[in-house]
Design a protein around this motif. Sequence first.
Motif, PDB file in Angstrom:
ATOM      1  N   VAL A  28      53.491 -35.108  15.114  1.00 54.87           N
ATOM      2  CA  VAL A  28      52.519 -36.073  14.607  1.00 54.87           C
ATOM      3  C   VAL A  28      52.429 -37.297  15.513  1.00 54.87           C
ATOM      4  CG1 VAL A  28      51.833 -37.492  12.631  1.00 54.87           C
ATOM      5  CG2 VAL A  28      53.017 -35.312  12.261  1.00 54.87           C
ATOM      6  N   THR A  29      51.211 -37.654  15.896  1.00 53.08           N
ATOM      7  CA  THR A  29      50.929 -38.903  16.592  1.00 53.08           C
ATOM      8  C   THR A  29      50.302 -39.863  15.590  1.00 53.08           C
ATOM      9  OG1 THR A  29      50.578 -37.798  18.715  1.00 53.08           O
ATOM     10  CG2 THR A  29      49.604 -39.989  18.450  1.00 53.08           C
ATOM     11  N   LEU A  30      50.729 -41.137  15.635  1.00 49.62           N
ATOM     12  CA  LEU A  30      50.223 -42.139  14.701  1.00 49.62           C
ATOM     13  C   LEU A  30      49.253 -43.098  15.385  1.00 49.62           C
ATOM     14  CD1 LEU A  30      53.495 -43.169  12.790  1.00 49.62           C
ATOM     15  CD2 LEU A  30      51.822 -41.399  12.168  1.00 49.62           C
ATOM     16  N   ALA A  31      48.263 -43.532  14.631  1.00 49.11           N
ATOM     17  CA  ALA A  31      47.383 -44.631  15.041  1.00 49.11           C
ATOM     18  C   ALA A  31      47.184 -45.492  13.805  1.00 49.11           C
ATOM     19  CB  ALA A  31      46.049 -44.109  15.556  1.00 49.11           C
ATOM     20  N   HIS A  32      47.107 -46.820  14.000  1.00 45.79           N
ATOM     21  CA  HIS A  32      47.125 -47.710  12.845  1.00 45.79           C
ATOM     22  C   HIS A  32      45.855 -48.535  12.669  1.00 45.79           C
ATOM     23  CE1 HIS A  32      51.193 -46.522  12.133  1.00 45.79           C
ATOM     24  NE2 HIS A  32      51.613 -46.984  13.299  1.00 45.79           N
ATOM     25  N   ASP A  33      44.801 -48.212  13.400  1.00 43.24           N
ATOM     26  CA  ASP A  33      43.502 -48.818  13.127  1.00 43.24           C
ATOM     27  C   ASP A  33      42.421 -47.830  13.525  1.00 43.24           C
ATOM     28  OD1 ASP A  33      42.294 -49.516  15.895  1.00 43.24           O
ATOM     29  OD2 ASP A  33      44.273 -50.457  16.012  1.00 43.24           O
ATOM     30  N   GLY A  34      41.225 -48.058  13.027  1.00 41.51           N
ATOM     31  CA  GLY A  34      40.165 -47.096  13.235  1.00 41.51           C
ATOM     32  C   GLY A  34      39.774 -46.897  14.678  1.00 41.51           C
ATOM     33  N   GLU A  35      39.731 -47.982  15.442  1.00 38.28           N
ATOM     34  CA  GLU A  35      39.319 -47.875  16.841  1.00 38.28           C
ATOM     35  C   GLU A  35      40.309 -47.040  17.640  1.00 38.28           C
ATOM     36  OE1 GLU A  35      36.692 -48.042  19.709  1.00 38.28           O
ATOM     37  OE2 GLU A  35      36.363 -49.076  17.799  1.00 38.28           O
ATOM     38  N   ALA A  36      41.595 -47.331  17.482  1.00 41.07           N
ATOM     39  CA  ALA A  36      42.621 -46.550  18.183  1.00 41.07           C
ATOM     40  C   ALA A  36      42.608 -45.100  17.718  1.00 41.07           C
ATOM     41  CB  ALA A  36      43.997 -47.175  17.958  1.00 41.07           C
ATOM     42  N   GLY A  37      42.393 -44.903  16.415  1.00 40.27           N
ATOM     43  CA  GLY A  37      42.349 -43.548  15.881  1.00 40.27           C
ATOM     44  C   GLY A  37      41.199 -42.741  16.454  1.00 40.27           C
ATOM     45  N   ALA A  38      40.016 -43.377  16.579  1.00 37.60           N
ATOM     46  CA  ALA A  38      38.855 -42.674  17.124  1.00 37.60           C
ATOM     47  C   ALA A  38      39.089 -42.265  18.575  1.00 37.60           C
ATOM     48  CB  ALA A  38      37.613 -43.557  17.021  1.00 37.60           C
ATOM     49  N   GLN A  39      39.630 -43.174  19.366  1.00 38.30           N
ATOM     50  CA  GLN A  39      39.883 -42.870  20.773  1.00 38.30           C
ATOM     51  C   GLN A  39      40.884 -41.728  20.915  1.00 38.30           C
ATOM     52  OE1 GLN A  39      40.908 -46.399  23.000  1.00 38.30           O
ATOM     53  NE2 GLN A  39      39.194 -47.574  22.191  1.00 38.30           N
ATOM     54  N   GLU A  40      41.928 -41.764  20.102  1.00 38.80           N
ATOM     55  CA  GLU A  40      42.945 -40.708  20.166  1.00 38.80           C
ATOM     56  C   GLU A  40      42.376 -39.378  19.686  1.00 38.80           C
ATOM     57  OE1 GLU A  40      46.433 -39.236  21.386  1.00 38.80           O
ATOM     58  OE2 GLU A  40      45.918 -41.353  21.532  1.00 38.80           O
ATOM     59  N   ALA A  41      41.595 -39.427  18.605  1.00 39.84           N
ATOM     60  CA  ALA A  41      41.023 -38.198  18.054  1.00 39.84           C
ATOM     61  C   ALA A  41      40.116 -37.511  19.054  1.00 39.84           C
ATOM     62  CB  ALA A  41      40.255 -38.518  16.772  1.00 39.84           C
ATOM     63  N   LEU A  42      39.339 -38.308  19.810  1.00 39.98           N
ATOM     64  CA  LEU A  42      38.368 -37.738  20.742  1.00 39.98           C
ATOM     65  C   LEU A  42      39.013 -37.133  21.983  1.00 39.98           C
ATOM     66  CD1 LEU A  42      35.515 -40.378  20.398  1.00 39.98           C
ATOM     67  CD2 LEU A  42      35.500 -38.009  19.603  1.00 39.98           C
ATOM     68  N   SER A  43      40.339 -37.261  22.110  1.00 46.83           N
ATOM     69  CA  SER A  43      41.038 -36.586  23.209  1.00 46.83           C
ATOM     70  C   SER A  43      40.989 -35.071  23.031  1.00 46.83           C
ATOM     71  CB  SER A  43      42.492 -37.057  23.292  1.00 46.83           C
ATOM     72  OG  SER A  43      43.241 -36.593  22.170  1.00 46.83           O
ATOM     73  N   GLY A  44      40.764 -34.628  21.794  1.00 44.70           N
ATOM     74  CA  GLY A  44      40.628 -33.197  21.535  1.00 44.70           C
ATOM     75  C   GLY A  44      41.910 -32.403  21.587  1.00 44.70           C
ATOM     76  N   GLN A  45      43.056 -33.075  21.536  1.00 46.71           N
ATOM     77  CA  GLN A  45      44.325 -32.362  21.690  1.00 46.71           C
ATOM     78  C   GLN A  45      45.018 -32.067  20.363  1.00 46.71           C
ATOM     79  OE1 GLN A  45      47.449 -34.789  23.519  1.00 46.71           O
ATOM     80  NE2 GLN A  45      46.212 -36.627  23.158  1.00 46.71           N
ATOM     81  N   TYR A  46      44.337 -32.312  19.244  1.00 48.04           N
ATOM     82  CA  TYR A  46      44.982 -32.151  17.944  1.00 48.04           C
ATOM     83  C   TYR A  46      44.388 -30.982  17.160  1.00 48.04           C
ATOM     84  CZ  TYR A  46      46.852 -36.672  19.152  1.00 48.04           C
ATOM     85  OH  TYR A  46      47.482 -37.692  19.809  1.00 48.04           O
TER      86      TYR A  46
END
Length: 228
Positions: A28-46
């Motif tokens: 599990v990778t964590l992100a704690h705000d929407g902007e960081a979460g969106a950037q991480e999600a769009l990496s496509g590695q999950y």
Amino acid sequence: MNRLLLVDDDVELAEMLRDYLAQEGFAVTLAHDGEAGAQEALSGQYALIVLDVMMPRASGVEVLGRVRSQISTPIIMLTAKGDDVDRIIGLEMGADDYVPKPCTPRELVARIRAVLRRVNSTPTESADNLLQIGELTLWPGKRTAQWRNAPLELTSTEFNLLLQLARNAGRVVSKRELSEQALGRSLTRFDRSIDVHLSSIRHKLGRRPDGQSWIETIRGIGYQFIRE
């Protein structure tokens, strides 16, 4: 090991859920705000994204819209208990499922596994086999669809629901059966997720020549895909 992204501004809760999910075999990778979460999600590695609704910098609904417009990674929304508005909006925008907060780690794991089973299932049909009902064509092995000879863009959950209805075209399928076979979980009281997903599918299919929907609701019984 399945890689998950958990986006939640409650740091203590997120870390507790991460530890529990790790024990269940998830990285599990964590992100704690929407902007960081969106950037991480769009990496496509999950393999799957768990997304809280209420967050700083960008709400979960905003993140959902950005992510869903670019990638099809399954998304589970964390919504406030009893908040039907956020729940319905999330499902309408392409979330695969939701879990009301506060939730137990065990419940979240069960929902994650149910969604991943749907996405990663290996149907008996090969990628070349197809199911055709009138102008609807489904390739279960490839999990792709066409409607009136044009690609039909569906979320993972929408595909599963439409596939079950198409396989039973002309027959009423109960809501309980759809929940168990398409969502991978038992139907619960006041659960409107199937209704919202079917509303989205109806919108994508448009109307029949007589102005009625291709998916009829049989009140108190279930739903039926209409054969031409």
